[in-house]
Design a protein around this motif. Structure first.
Motif, PDB file in Angstrom:
ATOM      1  N   PHE A  79      -1.977  15.373  -5.362  1.00 53.46           N
ATOM      2  CA  PHE A  79      -1.757  15.051  -3.960  1.00 53.46           C
ATOM      3  C   PHE A  79      -2.422  16.155  -3.141  1.00 53.46           C
ATOM      4  N   GLU A  80      -3.544  15.839  -2.510  1.00 54.65           N
ATOM      5  CA  GLU A  80      -4.303  16.846  -1.780  1.00 54.65           C
ATOM      6  C   GLU A  80      -3.720  17.082  -0.392  1.00 54.65           C
ATOM      7  N   GLU A  81      -4.219  18.123   0.285  1.00 52.90           N
ATOM      8  CA  GLU A  81      -3.687  18.559   1.568  1.00 52.90           C
ATOM      9  C   GLU A  81      -3.553  17.408   2.570  1.00 52.90           C
ATOM     10  N   PHE A  82      -2.434  17.410   3.265  1.00 52.25           N
ATOM     11  CA  PHE A  82      -2.135  16.482   4.363  1.00 52.25           C
ATOM     12  C   PHE A  82      -2.042  15.016   3.922  1.00 52.25           C
ATOM     13  N   SER A  83      -1.983  14.749   2.613  1.00 55.41           N
ATOM     14  CA  SER A  83      -1.718  13.365   2.204  1.00 55.41           C
ATOM     15  C   SER A  83      -0.245  13.069   2.486  1.00 55.41           C
ATOM     16  N   VAL A  84       0.038  11.809   2.795  1.00 56.16           N
ATOM     17  CA  VAL A  84       1.390  11.391   3.159  1.00 56.16           C
ATOM     18  C   VAL A  84       1.811  10.261   2.226  1.00 56.16           C
ATOM     19  N   ILE A  85       2.910  10.480   1.523  1.00 49.67           N
ATOM     20  CA  ILE A  85       3.502   9.464   0.649  1.00 49.67           C
ATOM     21  C   ILE A  85       4.853   9.143   1.269  1.00 49.67           C
ATOM     22  N   ARG A  86       4.996   7.941   1.806  1.00 47.55           N
ATOM     23  CA  ARG A  86       6.222   7.610   2.543  1.00 47.55           C
ATOM     24  C   ARG A  86       6.722   6.234   2.108  1.00 47.55           C
ATOM     25  N   VAL A 104      -7.435  14.104   0.598  1.00 49.40           N
ATOM     26  CA  VAL A 104      -7.027  14.713   1.869  1.00 49.40           C
ATOM     27  C   VAL A 104      -6.788  13.651   2.948  1.00 49.40           C
ATOM     28  N   HIS A 105      -5.646  13.751   3.623  1.00 46.38           N
ATOM     29  CA  HIS A 105      -5.261  12.879   4.739  1.00 46.38           C
ATOM     30  C   HIS A 105      -5.091  11.405   4.339  1.00 46.38           C
ATOM     31  N   SER A 106      -4.983  11.104   3.059  1.00 46.96           N
ATOM     32  CA  SER A 106      -4.690   9.708   2.678  1.00 46.96           C
ATOM     33  C   SER A 106      -3.228   9.417   2.997  1.00 46.96           C
ATOM     34  N   VAL A 121     -10.304   9.946   1.072  1.00 42.94           N
ATOM     35  CA  VAL A 121     -10.005  10.695   2.289  1.00 42.94           C
ATOM     36  C   VAL A 121      -9.718   9.716   3.437  1.00 42.94           C
ATOM     37  N   HIS A 122      -8.596   9.894   4.106  1.00 37.47           N
ATOM     38  CA  HIS A 122      -8.160   9.049   5.232  1.00 37.47           C
ATOM     39  C   HIS A 122      -7.969   7.577   4.847  1.00 37.47           C
ATOM     40  N   ALA A 123      -7.911   7.255   3.562  1.00 42.66           N
ATOM     41  CA  ALA A 123      -7.617   5.874   3.143  1.00 42.66           C
ATOM     42  C   ALA A 123      -6.137   5.592   3.382  1.00 42.66           C
ATOM     43  N   VAL A 124      -5.796   4.312   3.545  1.00 42.77           N
ATOM     44  CA  VAL A 124      -4.420   3.916   3.841  1.00 42.77           C
ATOM     45  C   VAL A 124      -3.989   2.797   2.901  1.00 42.77           C
ATOM     46  N   ARG A 142      -8.756   0.619   3.546  1.00 45.19           N
ATOM     47  CA  ARG A 142      -7.356   0.244   3.697  1.00 45.19           C
ATOM     48  C   ARG A 142      -7.004  -0.886   2.734  1.00 45.19           C
ATOM     49  N   VAL A 143      -5.796  -0.787   2.161  1.00 39.93           N
ATOM     50  CA  VAL A 143      -5.195  -1.910   1.445  1.00 39.93           C
ATOM     51  C   VAL A 143      -4.078  -2.397   2.354  1.00 39.93           C
ATOM     52  N   TYR A 144      -4.148  -3.667   2.746  1.00 42.50           N
ATOM     53  CA  TYR A 144      -3.257  -4.189   3.778  1.00 42.50           C
ATOM     54  C   TYR A 144      -1.855  -4.469   3.241  1.00 42.50           C
TER      55      TYR A 144
END
Length: 199
Positions: A79-86, A104-106, A121-124, A142-144
């Motif tokens: 899990f790289e910096e600023f990734s969010v698992i919620r 990063v930032h995913s 990076v920045h994927a959602v 993005r995966v919807y």
């Protein structure tokens, strides 16, 4: 699909019970259980019922938020910096398999992520989607919500184009070994002291 999901839940419950019994996991009062071989920087924000199994690496400023439901994480994930698992579900678990990379930032709110996936990076990964094994979601793709990715799917480009690949993703073994060695020298870790220089 519901039958398959129930089988996955039963398998994960057995695996988690075996893990807690077999391993010396670190735990805090908030319900966080982390395997002793996992490297988690204290700058990461982990809350709720979270179980992180063997060999994972959690960089600084990662958010793992299980406030709405538990999150179960398998072995050897990065899990790289600023990734969010919620987990945004109401009480349903989020399950993440083995050897995934969250760059990063995913952002991930998926119901299920299998093994050997690369989330760019920045994927959602939106609420309730599922990603099977050996998938790649490129940067800013993005995966919807409620979408289910079959194995070996790559998502890329501004239009989230899909294609099927034939080669499985490699496990991040070399990257994990490097991070497990270098991060303790520069960061304080959950339940561990910072390594002295040269260790």
């Amino acid at each position: 699909m519901e039958y398959l999901w129930q089988n996955i839940l039963q398998s994960v419950a057995k695996s988690n019970a075996h893990f807690r019994k077999r391993n010396k996991a670190m735990a805090d009062n908030g319900g966080v259980s982390i395997a002793s071989s996992t490297v988690v920087c204290v700058e990461a924000d982990i809350k709720g019922e979270v179980l992180i199994k063997e060999g994972c690496v959690v960089h600084p400023h990662v958010i793992i938020d299980a406030s709405n439901g538990p999150i179960y994480i398998g072995d050897n994930n990065i899990f790289e910096e600023f990734s969010v698992i919620r987990n945004n579900s109401e009480g349903q678990p989020m399950i993440i398999g083995d050897s995934n990379i969250f760059e990063v930032h995913s952002k991930c709110s998926a119901k299920y992520v299998g093994s050997r996936n690369v989330i760019g990076v920045h994927a959602v990964l939106e609420d309730g989607c599922s990603v099977s094994d050996d998938c790649s979601v490129a940067a800013r793709c993005r995966v919807y919500a409620k979408q289910n990715l079959e194995p070996f799917v790559a998502i890329y480009g501004q239009t989230n184009a899909h294609r099927t690949t034939i080669t499985p993703n490699l496990t991040p073994t070399v990257q994990l070994e490097f991070l497990r060695k270098i991060l303790p020298s520069y960061h304080h870790l959950y339940g561990k002291k910072k390594a002295a220089p040269g260790q």
